[in-house]
Design an enzyme around this catalytic site. Structure first.
Site, PDB file in Angstrom:
ATOM      1  N   SER A   8       0.947  -1.244   0.004  1.00  0.00           N
ATOM      2  CA  SER A   8      -0.004  -0.094   0.132  1.00  0.00           C
ATOM      3  C   SER A   8       0.749   1.073   0.008  1.00  0.00           C
ATOM      4  O   SER A   8       1.936   1.465   0.556  1.00  0.00           O
ATOM      5  CB  SER A   8      -1.038   0.109   1.241  1.00  0.00           C
ATOM      6  OG  SER A   8      -0.173   0.123   2.422  1.00  0.00           O
ATOM      7  N   GLY A 222       8.500  -7.223  18.296  1.00  0.00           N
ATOM      8  CA  GLY A 222       8.486  -5.794  18.872  1.00  0.00           C
ATOM      9  C   GLY A 222       9.967  -5.701  19.778  1.00  0.00           C
ATOM     10  O   GLY A 222      10.989  -6.098  19.147  1.00  0.00           O
ATOM     11  N   PRO A 223       9.888  -4.947  20.819  1.00  0.00           N
ATOM     12  CA  PRO A 223      10.998  -4.954  21.619  1.00  0.00           C
ATOM     13  C   PRO A 223      11.757  -6.450  22.250  1.00  0.00           C
ATOM     14  O   PRO A 223      12.903  -6.440  22.617  1.00  0.00           O
ATOM     15  CB  PRO A 223      10.651  -4.160  23.062  1.00  0.00           C
ATOM     16  CG  PRO A 223       8.932  -4.566  23.113  1.00  0.00           C
ATOM     17  CD  PRO A 223       8.707  -4.690  21.625  1.00  0.00           C
ATOM     18  N   ASP A 253       7.895  -2.302   9.518  1.00  0.00           N
ATOM     19  CA  ASP A 253       8.382  -1.982   8.012  1.00  0.00           C
ATOM     20  C   ASP A 253       9.938  -1.653   7.870  1.00  0.00           C
ATOM     21  O   ASP A 253      10.201  -1.961   7.072  1.00  0.00           O
ATOM     22  CB  ASP A 253       7.261  -0.957   7.163  1.00  0.00           C
ATOM     23  CG  ASP A 253       5.924  -1.070   7.150  1.00  0.00           C
ATOM     24  OD1 ASP A 253       5.588  -2.215   7.171  1.00  0.00           O
ATOM     25  OD2 ASP A 253       5.005  -0.276   7.549  1.00  0.00           O
TER      26      ASP A 253
END
Length: 322
Positions: A8, A222-223, A253
């Site tokens: 997108s 994530g972390p 991303d």
């Protein structure tokens, strides 16, 4: 190598509400909700998965081709792509339609209400020819138009072009049978833990079933870092530590941008994940998904601090931003 990023392109319109959503929503009236939130202002950022990934790749010296559709209001984004040296060859302009837009309102407790207008993303893009004998290619198939995702995966299989399949937030538009077919033969399946669980539920597969159909699986956490599953072995890749955490939006991303840079350079999959980890650490230091900037020296130094020396001239083609 030609790198194609399908997904997108969107404008992120970010708004702050100087209160708490909960104070304005009556639980006993939720069935007839009618509320208005007066915001402090609106900030527009460039976004969309394809645009975000391509931006980080541009920082790393690549010029990937974005495969997506955009609308009549794309001129501002177009100039941004030009500034960053990103080609627009495979971006299809759709007349009389707006570019996809996300409208995100955040309250003082970091609760968010988001409305997303797919706009031009509802229209199919022009897909590149992958079997024309040109330079070797690498394709990233990210969340976007489902027909584009299906068609590009099929072209990759037919032309024996390696592709990364990244369903992301597109999972709700697929049937289990459709997405099981699309992922077949991918070089890599990449997602976060929640998306992987949803994908497995949709297809009725176990993790082992997925690993038999793709060469590797990467799960971002994530972390907590990321996990690489390759040839039956699982490797935890620690998250690189940023100077500060300002906004985690877009870190996934950026990770994909670093990961793809490694794949394009022929690096070991573990090194690719480490490059993704370092790229993500720069993204969380800024508000917005295309706001981070780093030099080759900064990137290399952070990589070395976490993972040791970065061998070769991987970052030598990094272009200086104005």
């Amino acid at each position: 190598m030609n790198i194609f990023i399908s997904g997108s392109l969107a404008y992120d319109r970010i708004m702050d509400f100087p209160g708490h959503f909960a104070d304005h929503i009556l639980p006993n009236k939720i069935h007839m909700l009618n509320v208005c939130f007066n915001i402090n202002g609106l900030v527009e950022k460039f976004g969309g998965t394809a645009g975000n990934i391509a931006y980080t790749l541009a920082l790393l010296g690549e010029k990937p081709a974005i495969v997506a559709a955009a609308g009549d209001d794309f001129d501002r984004y177009e100039r941004w792509l030009d500034t960053n040296g990103l080609p627009r060859t495979w971006i299809k302009r759709i007349p009389d339609v707006l570019t996809a837009g996300a409208y995100i309102t955040t309250d003082l407790n970091d609760n968010q209400i988001t409305a997303f207008n797919p706009g031009a993303m509802a229209f199919e893009a022009d897909l590149p020819t992958l079997d024309d004998g040109a330079l070797p290619a690498l394709v990233h198939i990210g969340p976007g138009n489902k027909n584009d995702m299906q068609g590009l995966a099929e072209r990759c299989r037919r032309a024996q072009v390696p592709f990364v399949f990244d369903p992301g937030q597109s999972l709700n538009i697929w049937t289990g049978e459709e997405i099981a077919r699309a992922v077949q033969g991918a070089l890599c399946f990449i997602s976060n833990e929640y998306e992987l669980s949803h994908f497995l539920k949709m297809t009725g597969w176990r993790r082992e079933d997925l690993e038999r159909r793709v060469s590797m699986v990467v799960v971002t956490r994530g972390p907590e870092g990321s996990v690489l599953r390759l040839e039956g072995q699982e490797t935890l890749v620690p998250a690189a530590v940023p100077r500060q955490v300002v906004d985690p939006t877009g870190a996934g991303d950026a990770y994909r941008g670093g990961f793809l840079k490694g794949l394009a350079a022929g690096k070991d999959p573990l090194v690719c994940c480490q490059l993704g980890s370092v790229a993500a650490s720069f993204a969380v230091e800024c508000h917005g998904t295309q706001e981070h900037v780093f030099s080759a020296q900064d990137f290399g130094a952070r990589y070395q601090a976490h993972f040791g020396p970065l061998e070769g001239d991987l970052l030598s083609r990094r272009q200086t931003k104005d």
